[in-house]
Design an enzyme around this catalytic site. Structure first.
Site, PDB file in Angstrom:
ATOM      1  CG  ASP A   1      -2.046  -0.936   1.172  1.00 21.59           C
ATOM      2  OD1 ASP A   1      -2.092  -1.762   0.238  1.00 21.59           O
ATOM      3  OD2 ASP A   1      -2.914  -0.881   2.069  1.00 21.59           O
TER       4      ASP A   1
ATOM      5  CG  HIS B   1       2.322  -0.007   4.294  1.00 25.13           C
ATOM      6  ND1 HIS B   1       2.108  -0.999   5.233  1.00 25.13           N
ATOM      7  CD2 HIS B   1       1.171   0.710   4.202  1.00 25.13           C
ATOM      8  CE1 HIS B   1       0.867  -0.886   5.696  1.00 25.13           C
ATOM      9  NE2 HIS B   1       0.284   0.142   5.093  1.00 25.13           N
TER      10      HIS B   1
END
Length: 234
Positions: free
Chosen positions: A46, A191
């Site tokens: 992400d 991430h």
């Protein structure tokens, strides 16, 4: 009266939990992994694109011949479409993660729609039509979020394992958060960027991914979310 108040309080807690819990399904169906017994694992990232760590992550994934799924923030896509293009060129899947990464549970319907549409437009401008995958920031959702997502033809995707890499101090920290939970059929949240600002240090994530792939690639097949959504061959 006390019993009613206690029950109402418990209900509010449950609603709040379900609005943020990765595997909660109260407010609508969202993909969060394959059935147990699957030999597949999906790595998802992400908050990118992010320089230089998205590109370094691509090098690690290429080294292991693995494809992953990237949920990107639209404003960063606009900032670095060249990185987005490289992600797509290497065969990875790109999903929508809104334009500015707001908590959607507290946004108006018009703001939710705007965030999703603007991110989709940014991705389309960078690489053309790509996937129909959507992941809400922080996992926050409510019925209105799902209604708008479905109206836009998108598929909500959550996760069932997180590496807590936004607060990681080392690759070992991330690996220790992920490894005890790996069972197959998992969608792992990591991430490659940071929602607060462009340029977040994700070097620990890059190293942890290399370690996890080295550790588990002989046991599991690492796939993209669209591949995991398909029935596995017997």
């Amino acid at each position: 009266m006390f019993a009613f108040a206690a029950a109402a309080g418990a209900a509010l807690v449950s609603v709040g939990y379900q609005s943020m819990a990765p595997t909660g399904q109260w407010f609508g169906r969202a993909f969060c992994g394959a059935p147990r017994g699957s030999r597949q694992i999906a790595l998802t990232f992400d908050d990118g694109p992010n320089d230089p760590h998205t590109l370094k992550l691509l090098d690690v994934l290429s080294k292991h011949n693995v494809r992953a799924t990237f949920f990107m923030i639209g404003r960063y896509v606009r900032q670095r479409p060249d990185i987005v293009t490289e992600v797509a060129r290497q065969g990875h899947v790109i999903g929508n993660h809104t334009f500015t990464h707001p908590l959607l549970t507290v946004q108006s319907a018009s703001r939710i729609r705007e965030e999703i549409v603007r991110c989709g437009n940014a991705i389309n401008e960078a690489v053309g039509e790509h996937s129909n995958l959507f992941r809400p920031p922080w996992g926050g959702r409510r019925p209105t979020v799902f209604r708008i997502v479905r109206q836009l033809g998108l598929e909500p995707v959550m996760w069932n394992i997180t590496g807590y890499d936004w607060k990681a101090t080392s690759p070992e920290f991330i690996e220790q958060k992920v490894a005890p939970k790996v069972r197959g059929g998992d969608v792992i949240l990591l991430h490659d960027g940071g929602h607060a600002s462009f340029g977040a240090d994700r070097s620990a994530t890059v190293s942890a991914v290399d370690r996890l792939l080295t550790r588990y690639q002989s046991q599991y097949e690492f796939v993209t979310i669209p591949v995991m959504m398909q029935p596995e061959s017997p």
